[in-house]
Design a protein around this motif. Structure first.
Motif: not given
Length: 188
Positions: A34-43, A57-59, A64-74, A76-79
């Protein structure tokens, strides 16, 4: 409200105390991709901002803390939002390596989140399980990258109305197959 929050913190503390190596490593992999994706995507200008980075970082920590929720989607959409902001707002060129890297990192984060969602914190699992899982995911990433590069090479050679028609037919076929599979899955 404080009772609910303190109860949640206590559950997380107990779960962290019982965590085993493999589930913890998988969750670290979710955070890393997730951190690498943000690094590649964001200016870079926005990544240097402490205010933005705390939210980002929170997103990224969320799945990583709650993989069953909507965190993965959030995450990915952030990236993806970062990619759109960088290419449209900051005028960065669309480069093949960035597109492939972002797609690969988002796919790896997604597949690791799916594995973490079915794997409890305290599961006793051999390292072979995530190694095979990641091996398959990396094979998918490699095959997809090769197909994309070949398709881009064909678009440069073909071009024109015939290529546009073939693209539309392919999109219609992919949509039809998806609808049929969704109907079959819904019936069962």
């Amino acid at each position: 409200m404080l009772t609910g929050l303190s109860g949640r913190v206590e559950r997380w503390r107990k779960a962290a105390g019982r965590a085993t190596a493999v589930p913890f490593t998988i969750r670290c992999g979710i955070l890393f991709t997730g951190l690498l994706a943000l690094g590649v995507a964001w200016p870079a200008e926005l990544l240097a901002s402490p205010r933005f980075m705390s939210v980002a970082l929170g997103l990224v920590i969320w799945p990583a803390l709650a993989p069953r929720g909507r965190g993965g989607t959030a995450a990915a959409l952030t990236a993806i939002a970062g990619w759109l902001i960088d290419t449209t707002g900051y005028g960065s060129p669309v480069e093949l390596w960035r597109v492939l890297a972002l797609a690969a990192l988002l796919y790896l984060a997604h597949t690791l989140t799916a594995l973490a969602a079915v794997l409890p914190y305290d599961a006793m699992v051999s390292f072979e399980v995530p190694a095979l899982w990641l091996g398959r995911a990396l094979l998918v990433v490699l095959i997809s990258a090769v197909v994309i590069v070949l398709a881009l090479g064909l678009t440069a050679d073909l071009g024109g109305d015939a290529f546009q028609l073939a693209t539309l037919v392919g999109l219609v076929a992919a949509t039809a197959v998806t609808m049929v599979l969704a109907r079959i899955a819904h019936r069962e």
